[in-house]
Design a protein around this motif. Structure first.
Motif, short mmCIF file in Angstrom:
data_model
loop_
_atom_site.label_atom_id
_atom_site.label_comp_id
_atom_site.label_asym_id
_atom_site.label_seq_id
_atom_site.Cartn_x
_atom_site.Cartn_y
_atom_site.Cartn_z
N LYS A 1 0.87 -1.17 0.00
CA LYS A 1 0.00 0.00 0.00
C LYS A 1 0.90 1.22 0.00
N VAL A 2 1.14 1.77 -1.17
CA VAL A 2 2.09 2.86 -1.32
C VAL A 2 1.59 4.12 -0.63
N SER A 3 0.30 4.39 -0.76
CA SER A 3 -0.30 5.56 -0.12
C SER A 3 -1.77 5.27 0.11
N ASP A 4 -2.48 6.26 0.62
CA ASP A 4 -3.91 6.08 0.85
C ASP A 4 -4.67 5.87 -0.44
N LYS A 5 -4.09 6.29 -1.57
CA LYS A 5 -4.79 6.18 -2.85
C LYS A 5 -4.25 5.08 -3.76
N LEU A 6 -3.03 4.63 -3.54
CA LEU A 6 -2.39 3.70 -4.47
C LEU A 6 -2.05 2.38 -3.80
N ASP A 7 -2.57 1.27 -4.38
CA ASP A 7 -2.24 -0.09 -3.97
C ASP A 7 -1.56 -0.79 -5.15
N CYS A 8 -0.46 -1.50 -4.88
CA CYS A 8 0.27 -2.19 -5.94
C CYS A 8 0.44 -3.66 -5.58
N GLY A 9 0.52 -4.51 -6.60
CA GLY A 9 0.71 -5.94 -6.39
C GLY A 9 1.58 -6.55 -7.47
N VAL A 10 2.31 -7.58 -7.09
CA VAL A 10 3.15 -8.35 -8.01
C VAL A 10 2.83 -9.82 -7.81
N SER A 11 2.66 -10.57 -8.90
CA SER A 11 2.32 -11.98 -8.82
C SER A 11 3.23 -12.79 -9.73
N MET A 12 3.64 -13.98 -9.24
CA MET A 12 4.52 -14.86 -10.00
C MET A 12 4.05 -16.30 -9.87
N LYS A 13 4.11 -17.07 -10.98
CA LYS A 13 3.75 -18.49 -10.97
C LYS A 13 4.68 -19.26 -11.90
N TRP A 14 5.02 -20.47 -11.46
CA TRP A 14 5.88 -21.34 -12.28
C TRP A 14 5.64 -22.78 -11.90
N ALA A 15 5.71 -23.68 -12.87
CA ALA A 15 5.50 -25.11 -12.64
C ALA A 15 6.69 -25.89 -13.16
N THR A 16 7.04 -26.96 -12.44
CA THR A 16 8.16 -27.80 -12.87
C THR A 16 7.82 -28.47 -14.20
N GLY A 17 8.84 -28.67 -15.02
CA GLY A 17 8.64 -29.26 -16.33
C GLY A 17 8.19 -28.27 -17.37
N SER A 18 8.12 -27.01 -17.00
CA SER A 18 7.70 -25.97 -17.93
C SER A 18 8.68 -24.81 -17.86
N THR A 19 8.99 -24.27 -19.01
CA THR A 19 9.88 -23.11 -19.05
C THR A 19 9.10 -21.79 -19.04
N ASP A 20 7.78 -21.90 -18.99
CA ASP A 20 6.92 -20.73 -19.03
C ASP A 20 6.67 -20.23 -17.62
N THR A 21 7.03 -18.99 -17.37
CA THR A 21 6.80 -18.35 -16.08
C THR A 21 5.82 -17.20 -16.27
N LEU A 22 4.82 -17.17 -15.40
CA LEU A 22 3.81 -16.11 -15.48
C LEU A 22 4.14 -15.05 -14.44
N PHE A 23 4.30 -13.82 -14.92
CA PHE A 23 4.66 -12.71 -14.05
C PHE A 23 3.73 -11.54 -14.36
N GLY A 24 3.16 -10.97 -13.32
CA GLY A 24 2.22 -9.87 -13.54
C GLY A 24 2.39 -8.76 -12.53
N VAL A 25 2.01 -7.56 -12.95
CA VAL A 25 2.05 -6.38 -12.10
C VAL A 25 0.69 -5.70 -12.18
N GLY A 26 0.14 -5.33 -11.02
CA GLY A 26 -1.18 -4.68 -11.00
C GLY A 26 -1.19 -3.50 -10.04
N ALA A 27 -2.15 -2.61 -10.25
CA ALA A 27 -2.27 -1.43 -9.39
C ALA A 27 -3.71 -0.97 -9.34
N LYS A 28 -4.05 -0.36 -8.22
CA LYS A 28 -5.36 0.26 -8.03
C LYS A 28 -5.13 1.67 -7.53
N PHE A 29 -5.73 2.64 -8.22
CA PHE A 29 -5.56 4.03 -7.83
C PHE A 29 -6.92 4.65 -7.56
#
Length: 366
Positions: A280-308
Motif C-alpha cells: 500500500k504505497v499511499s492512501d490512494k495507491l495499492d500495488c501488487g506483483v504476482s509470479m507463478k511457475w510449474a516444474t517441467g515448464s519453461t513458461d513463467t507467469l509474471f504480472g504487475v497490478g495497481a489500483k488508484f
C-alpha cells in the motif's frame, strides 16, 4: 517501507519492550497511530497505540481536563478492543495481492448484482451474468437469516442450473473462535446430492479449517492450518482421499503481513510454485506483483497490478503480465448503494487481430 525495516521492527519488539520495562524513559516524545483489532465478539474495530521516539509501545497519556479530546477519542477508538487480529485462513493467504488483480474486472460479461434486506433481517442477494462469448445467461438467488442470540445463520441458494443449496452455521457458541457449517446441495433434475461439514477455528496465533465431504463411499478430508508470529505466517494444506487411500494435495505457504505490506510464497504438491507481493504505497495507491511457475515448464507467469483511487467514489485498475495481456478497469459509485464497473482485456501481442474483451457490471445494495 522497505522489507528490512519491517523485519527489524518486528524482531525488535520484544527487546524494546523489555528495555522499556527495565529502563523507563521520562518525557519522551509520544506518537499515536490507529491499528485494526478484533473485538471479543469477533467484529473488527480500531484501537489507539502510542509509541515513544524509539518506537517502543507505551501507555497512551490521558488528559482528563480536555473533555472534548477525550470524548472524540472514545467515539473513534474502542479501548476494550485489546485482542490482536487473527491469522488469515490458508485460502486467504496472499489475498491482498490477489484482490489487486481480481477486483474491479469483469472481462467478457454483462453482470447485474442486487442486494437487499427485509425489515425482519433477512438478507437477499440475486445476480445475473451474461457471457458474451458463449451467450449463456446464469442467474442466482440466495437468502440469509441470522439468529444472533444462538449464533446461528441459515442460508438458502438457488441458481439457473437448478441446484439448491442450504447452509447452517453456528459460530462462537460451541467455543470462542469456532465456526461450524453444515452444507448440502441437491439437483432435482439429476437427483444428485452432496453434503459437507466445515469447521474453522481462529485465535491470535493459529487459524485451522477442515472440510469433510459426507460421502458414504469414502469421504475426502481437507485440512489446512496457518500459524502467525510477529507478522510472519506459515501454512500447510493437505487433502486425503479415503477412497483411494492417498493424499491428493500437499501444499505449503510462507509469508509476512502487516497493515500495508504482504509477502506470500507457496508450493503446491511440490510441482507448482507461486508468490505475490502487496504494497500500500499511499492512501490512494495499492500495488501488487504476482509470479507463478510449474516444474517441467519453461513458461513463467509474471504480472504487475495497481489500483488508484481518484476519490472516495471512483477508482482506476490496471494490470499487465509477461504475455502482454493488459487489463483495465474503472469503478464509479454513482450514488450510495449503486456501483458501476467498466473493464476491458486487451491482447497486446495481437492487438490488430481482435479478440479483446469488455465487461460491464452494476451492483445495487441498500
Amino acid at each position: 517501507m522497505p522489507i528490512l525495516d519491517y523485519f527489524s521492527k518486528s524482531t525488535g519488539d520484544c527487546v524494546n519492550s523489555l528495555t522499556g520495562f527495565l529502563f523507563p524513559i521520562v518525557d519522551a516524545a509520544i506518537t499515536k497511530e490507529k491499528v485494526p483489532c478484533l473485538r471479543p465478539d469477533g467484529s473488527m474495530s480500531q484501537m489507539e497505540v502510542c509509541k515513544d521516539e524509539w518506537g517502543r509501545t507505551v501507555d497512551c497519556p490521558r488528559d482528563d481536563d480536555d473533555n472534548e479530546e477525550s470524548e472524540d477519542r472514545n467515539n473513534t477508538f474502542d479501548d476494550k478492543c485489546c485482542s490482536r487480529m487473527s491469522p488469515p485462513q490458508y485460502a486467504d493467504l496472499g489475498k491482498k495481492a490477489n484482490d489487486v488483480f481480481s477486483k474491479g474486472y469483469h472481462f467478457g460479461v454483462f453482470k447485474l448484482d442486487l442486494k437487499t434486506k427485509s425489515e425482519s433481517g433477512v438478507e437477499f442477494t440475486s445476480g445475473i451474468t451474461s457471457n458474451q462469448e458463449s451467450g449463456k445467461v446464469f442467474g442466482s438467488l440466495s437468502s440469509k437469516y441470522a439468529v444472533k442470540d444462538y449464533g446461528l445463520t441459515f442460508t438458502e441458494k438457488w441458481n439457473t442450473d437448478n441446484t439448491l443449496a442450504t447452509d447452517i452455521t453456528i459460530q462462537d457458541k460451541i467455543a470462542q473462535g469456532l465456526k461450524v457449517t453444515l452444507e448440502g446441495t441437491f439437483a432435482p433434475m439429476t437427483g444428485s446430492k452432496t453434503g459437507k461439514l466445515k469447521t474453522s477455528f481462529a485465535n491470535e496465533t493459529v487459524a485451522v479449517n477442515t472440510n469433510v465431504d459426507l460421502d458414504l463411499a469414502g469421504p475426502i478430508v481437507d485440512v489446512a492450518a496457518v500459524l502467525k508470529y510477529q507478522g510472519w505466517l506459515a501454512g500447510a494444506h493437505t487433502q486425503f482421499d479415503s477412497q483411494k487411500a492417498k493424499f491428493s494435495k500437499n501444499n505449503f505457504a510462507f509469508g509476512y503481513q502487516t497493515n500495508d505490506f504482504a509477502l506470500h510464497t507457496n508450493v503446491d504438491n511440490g510441482k507448482e510454485f507461486g508468490g505475490s507481493i502487496y504494497q500500500k504505497v499511499s492512501d490512494k495507491l495499492d500495488c501488487g506483483v504476482s509470479m507463478k511457475w510449474a516444474t517441467g515448464s519453461t513458461d513463467t507467469l509474471f504480472g504487475v497490478g495497481a489500483k488508484f483511487a481518484l476519490d472516495q467514489d471512483a477508482s482506476l485498475h490496471a494490470k499487465i503480465n509477461n504475455k502482454s495481456l493488459i487489463g483495465l478497469g474503472y469503478q464509479q459509485k454513482l450514488r450510495p448503494g449503486v456501483t458501476l464497473t467498466l473493464s476491458a482485456a486487451i491482447d497486446g501481442q495481437n492487438f490488430n487481430a481482435g479478440g479483446h474483451k469488455v465487461g460491464v457490471a452494476l451492483e445495487l445494495e441498500p
